[in-house]
Motif scaffolding. Sequence first.
Motif, PDB file in Angstrom:
ATOM      1  N   LEU A   1       0.839  -1.203   0.000  1.00 43.13           N
ATOM      2  CA  LEU A   1       0.000   0.000   0.000  1.00 43.13           C
ATOM      3  C   LEU A   1       0.871   1.249   0.000  1.00 43.13           C
ATOM      4  O   LEU A   1       1.918   1.306   0.633  1.00 43.13           O
ATOM      5  CB  LEU A   1      -0.921   0.012   1.221  1.00 43.13           C
ATOM      6  N   LYS A   2       0.390   2.265  -0.715  1.00 39.82           N
ATOM      7  CA  LYS A   2       1.067   3.544  -0.743  1.00 39.82           C
ATOM      8  C   LYS A   2       0.631   4.376   0.458  1.00 39.82           C
ATOM      9  O   LYS A   2      -0.539   4.339   0.865  1.00 39.82           O
ATOM     10  CB  LYS A   2       0.752   4.304  -2.038  1.00 39.82           C
ATOM     11  N   CYS A   3       1.554   5.132   1.010  1.00 34.39           N
ATOM     12  CA  CYS A   3       1.241   5.952   2.172  1.00 34.39           C
ATOM     13  C   CYS A   3       2.126   7.194   2.170  1.00 34.39           C
ATOM     14  O   CYS A   3       3.088   7.295   1.400  1.00 34.39           O
ATOM     15  CB  CYS A   3       1.424   5.165   3.472  1.00 34.39           C
ATOM     16  N   ARG A   4       1.765   8.105   3.024  1.00 35.06           N
ATOM     17  CA  ARG A   4       2.575   9.307   3.235  1.00 35.06           C
ATOM     18  C   ARG A   4       2.859   9.400   4.724  1.00 35.06           C
ATOM     19  O   ARG A   4       1.945   9.294   5.558  1.00 35.06           O
ATOM     20  CB  ARG A   4       1.884  10.568   2.732  1.00 35.06           C
ATOM     21  N   VAL A   5       4.117   9.612   5.060  1.00 34.24           N
ATOM     22  CA  VAL A   5       4.533   9.572   6.453  1.00 34.24           C
ATOM     23  C   VAL A   5       5.379  10.797   6.767  1.00 34.24           C
ATOM     24  O   VAL A   5       5.894  11.483   5.872  1.00 34.24           O
ATOM     25  CB  VAL A   5       5.344   8.291   6.748  1.00 34.24           C
ATOM     26  N   ARG A   6       5.494  11.044   8.077  1.00 36.86           N
ATOM     27  CA  ARG A   6       6.375  12.095   8.585  1.00 36.86           C
ATOM     28  C   ARG A   6       7.449  11.447   9.452  1.00 36.86           C
ATOM     29  O   ARG A   6       7.146  10.561  10.258  1.00 36.86           O
ATOM     30  CB  ARG A   6       5.590  13.116   9.406  1.00 36.86           C
ATOM     31  N   LEU A   7       8.676  11.889   9.266  1.00 38.19           N
ATOM     32  CA  LEU A   7       9.773  11.345  10.054  1.00 38.19           C
ATOM     33  C   LEU A   7       9.644  11.849  11.484  1.00 38.19           C
ATOM     34  O   LEU A   7       9.742  13.043  11.744  1.00 38.19           O
ATOM     35  CB  LEU A   7      11.115  11.752   9.448  1.00 38.19           C
ATOM     36  N   ALA A   8       9.427  10.930  12.429  1.00 43.98           N
ATOM     37  CA  ALA A   8       9.180  11.297  13.824  1.00 43.98           C
ATOM     38  C   ALA A   8      10.457  11.308  14.651  1.00 43.98           C
ATOM     39  O   ALA A   8      10.709  12.244  15.417  1.00 43.98           O
ATOM     40  CB  ALA A   8       8.156  10.351  14.447  1.00 43.98           C
ATOM     41  N   SER A   9      11.281  10.270  14.521  1.00 39.84           N
ATOM     42  CA  SER A   9      12.493  10.200  15.337  1.00 39.84           C
ATOM     43  C   SER A   9      13.504   9.288  14.655  1.00 39.84           C
ATOM     44  O   SER A   9      13.136   8.401  13.888  1.00 39.84           O
ATOM     45  CB  SER A   9      12.180   9.681  16.749  1.00 39.84           C
ATOM     46  N   VAL A  10      14.773   9.535  14.985  1.00 34.73           N
ATOM     47  CA  VAL A  10      15.880   8.751  14.448  1.00 34.73           C
ATOM     48  C   VAL A  10      16.843   8.472  15.591  1.00 34.73           C
ATOM     49  O   VAL A  10      17.202   9.380  16.347  1.00 34.73           O
ATOM     50  CB  VAL A  10      16.610   9.491  13.309  1.00 34.73           C
ATOM     51  N   SER A  11      17.269   7.218  15.715  1.00 32.57           N
ATOM     52  CA  SER A  11      18.198   6.821  16.770  1.00 32.57           C
ATOM     53  C   SER A  11      19.333   6.015  16.155  1.00 32.57           C
ATOM     54  O   SER A  11      19.176   4.811  15.907  1.00 32.57           O
ATOM     55  CB  SER A  11      17.483   6.000  17.845  1.00 32.57           C
ATOM     56  N   PRO A  12      20.493   6.659  15.873  1.00 38.92           N
ATOM     57  CA  PRO A  12      21.635   5.883  15.361  1.00 38.92           C
ATOM     58  C   PRO A  12      22.133   4.842  16.356  1.00 38.92           C
ATOM     59  O   PRO A  12      22.661   3.809  15.942  1.00 38.92           O
ATOM     60  CB  PRO A  12      22.698   6.967  15.101  1.00 38.92           C
ATOM     61  N   GLU A  13      22.000   5.099  17.667  1.00 39.56           N
ATOM     62  CA  GLU A  13      22.470   4.131  18.654  1.00 39.56           C
ATOM     63  C   GLU A  13      21.683   2.829  18.560  1.00 39.56           C
ATOM     64  O   GLU A  13      22.256   1.741  18.613  1.00 39.56           O
ATOM     65  CB  GLU A  13      22.349   4.718  20.067  1.00 39.56           C
ATOM     66  N   ARG A  14      20.356   2.952  18.430  1.00 38.41           N
ATOM     67  CA  ARG A  14      19.531   1.749  18.315  1.00 38.41           C
ATOM     68  C   ARG A  14      19.300   1.351  16.864  1.00 38.41           C
ATOM     69  O   ARG A  14      18.623   0.361  16.594  1.00 38.41           O
ATOM     70  CB  ARG A  14      18.183   1.975  19.010  1.00 38.41           C
TER      71      ARG A  14
END
Length: 1007
Positions: A702-715
């Motif tokens: 399915l196609k969707c549109r999302v917003r980047l909420a958080s990024v964790s390079p450690e995890r």
Amino acid sequence: MNLSPEQLKQFLADADHPLGVKELLRLAGLHAGQQTALKRALRELVRQGHILKEGKRFLLQERHGERTEDAEPVRRKGPMSTRPESVQLEGILHIHRDGYGFVHPLSGLGENVFLPPADASRALDNDRVIVEVMGRPGRLEGRLVRVVQRRRELVVGTYVEQGGRHAFVQPSDPSLQGSIRVPPTQMARDGDMVKVRLGVGSRMLGPGEGLFGEVAGSLGRPGDPSVEVLSIAYGQGFNDEFPPEVMDEADRVSPQVSDEEARGEERRDLRSMPLITIDGEDARDFDDAVYVEPQGSGWRLVVAIADVTQYVREGIALDVEALRRATSVYLPDRVLPMLPERLSNGICSLRPEEDRLCMVADMVFDARAHLRSYELYPGVMRSVARCTYNEVQDVLDGKDVPHRNGLRPLFERLLEVSRALRKMRKERGAIDFDLPEHKVVMGEEGFPERMEQRERKESHRLIEECMLAANEAVAKFFQDEGLPTVYRFHGEPDEQKLAAFATLAQAYGFKLRFEDGVSSKELDAFISQLEGHPEQRALNQLLLRSMMQAVYSASQVGHYGLAAEHYLHFTSPIRRYPDLLVHRLLKAHWARRGKKPSQALLEREEAQLEEMAEQSSERERAAMQVEREVVAFYATLLMKDRVGEEFDATVSGLAEFGFFAELDTEHVEGLVKLESIGFGGKLDKTLHALVFPDGRRIRVGLKCRVRLASVSPERRQIDFEPLEIEGKAVVRGERPLGPGRAGWQPSLRSQEPPGRERSKRPGRRLGQWRPDEAEPQLGAVQRESGARRGRREETRQDAPRSVGRGPESRQEAPRGEEKRRRFIREGQREEAAPSKADRRSWKEQPGSEKSEALRRPSSREEAPEQAGGARGKRFVVRPAARAEHESRAELSAKPWRPEQPPLAEDDPLAAFMADAPPLAPPPAVDRLRALAARSGRRSGERLQAEVPGPMRERQSREPRELRPPREDAPSHKRTSRAAPAGKRKSAPGGGKPPKSRGKFKPGRRKR
């Protein structure tokens, strides 16, 4: 006819190898419908310890003892029987961050074994261990016997000094608990990232517990991506450096092929043949070269592979280290090679215009690409060109590539034979999973620039088909000669997973039959039907998960995915140890002039090869894990500065906790959590979709549109918030508001008096009171008998909507009353029995109808039971004077709102309070109103709770000594109104409650 346990054991005793279920069916003459009963009988024999299960095959316990009694116990890789309820297993330990672990069998087959934290703490993550296995299938638990080999030699962490005399390293890997004691060093400063070699330097350290080691080098200050990459590789047991003795041996190898080497081992001179290498632009080691020419109606295909065994002899330090690594690890910014670069990029690499030693597979195919003849031999070659995939593709597409136009005829012949080979394999039933792959493009400063989707071109397929043909030809040689070797084994799909996939395919409109198993040709035909289907990606991924993982094996032959009867790896000895083994076995056979060794020698050699095959399979899985984690880490670095941006994406995977979305342009995958989509959703494994109460379904593709909420390079984790799915906005306001949240209004359930018991079934319990209902009138009460079963059936029936029978008499009953009653008949309404508190309050009101009702006889003569019924506990309320109770019901149903002090007109709070919603009444007000209604107080009287027990005692002003004792309890023991023992100051223990003896039970006190 079902087989008896004795017959089953006899079949296993007569066989010379472990038998599978289908073999037993065939030997016993049973049909497929009796397979379930046969499996049940086999499981029972395994549980009793009479037979053993190895993978999907079974063997007799006594024959297993004969096979293994002379072997060394700790070197066994399969189950070792010590007693019927426990076996020993060798595998790789993977420790969870919570302390427990799982042991994965070394062969890659079978069930993982749970290891409790107490045992897991005695080893390190990725250690090779032996465990004693107990339990039943599906819940296997182990006890650590011993650590066979420490996989992890190096650890990356932060160097910390303590006063200059003591130091430690805090590891970056969360699976390592605590710090590592190290001697102080001058190679690093406080706070530097360093690598530590574990288990050395103990003489320089004082006594202590936990891990210890010595700093092997500094990696710089924190923040460098390469530090995290090395930490991931070290965690899986790989290394970026070679031991000194290995480097010394590599240094002694000549960088050029001597004339003596070129003429030795009866090598054929192929230096005049225009062999070419085709690899990627960033490749530095070239281990295969190809050439093709027409021969009759078919082709002659020559595949030359670098001869690594000439420089890596059996038993030397180079060979030992190569086996320990077993594979090269290819990362976006570096390669962790199996062999030192002096060999892998030097003398073993088929560089253009340089003499190189090689092993050759010389094959002849007919017009339909069927193998007609083949010959294997050692040779010496000289590559004429080092070509790249893009160059070859441009030439095949008709573009002008000046320095490669002269090779156009060779490229076209290679394309012709590769297409014929692919068509032949397709007709044979080979499965072609064309799933997208991604590549990290690195910048100059060591940070990722972008993620690209790898395009599978004809030039890639060209080399793949040539290598597959060479691997099959060499495997056929070993099979025809009856020689032991290391095969690449790929088994049939798991039956349960395949059944689940067939059910899912049926939900999508596809049929897949597998009653008697599914051939690879049938699966490939099914995949062909998915071409262009919107769910193609989802079904391809799920089908791939149902397939078995390919492994190396010295005993199992066949490749299900390629539909090949025999297959092995021969074409990449620079980066894979099994390929090097095959080359060595070929040379050993040629050295014996084709003479076969004795049977005892063959069995001993096969056992050694099986051990090396298991090591290679385990290291291959570890390398894949490193590559995945590093790509995920670089993806987080690529997106960490883009939090809050919106992207177009596609659902790429489903899980119990949400779904994974892959960005269409950036090719980065992240998680969309289930609670951010809506509430009440769950994963339907039959449909493989996230299903929500409002009817929404989320599937892969399915196609969707999302917003980047958080990024964790450690995890190494990326989280998205959904905005749209299939063009529809995601509404997340489905969760009911609770007290303290903006906009909350008290619901009917929130106004229930405290202490009321809620029903575990939908709806409410019979007789449960709610403040929006009229208080039930309790007039003349008589006990009505009824069978328990009848009561249950009546409870399940819906309450009638009116007391009349005709349409004109149909009257809507009040909502609260309709839910409370079960039926209305002849003006009577059935209610639940009054509580003990009600009866006690009625007794205190002499002369009332309620107290008189309690004194009425309720014998079986006055209230006869139904035939066959039991004594009931229901009460029938007769229509008595309800006016008084209805007035109290109006009082209880009247909405409550606290009186507010008047506010001045110019007060800024006045406008706000005018629009504010009514406040919810405190729960105590509802409780007081309910108790007042039950005790019979008028609406004008002061509301005061009258509760039994100690609360009423506190309201009385009589001295405790003058209060009358309570009535006799049913056990005929006197009880007192005095405070319980342990609360009085005169009680033993100075007022503290005495310690209980034995098991504590609520409501029980020490006598």
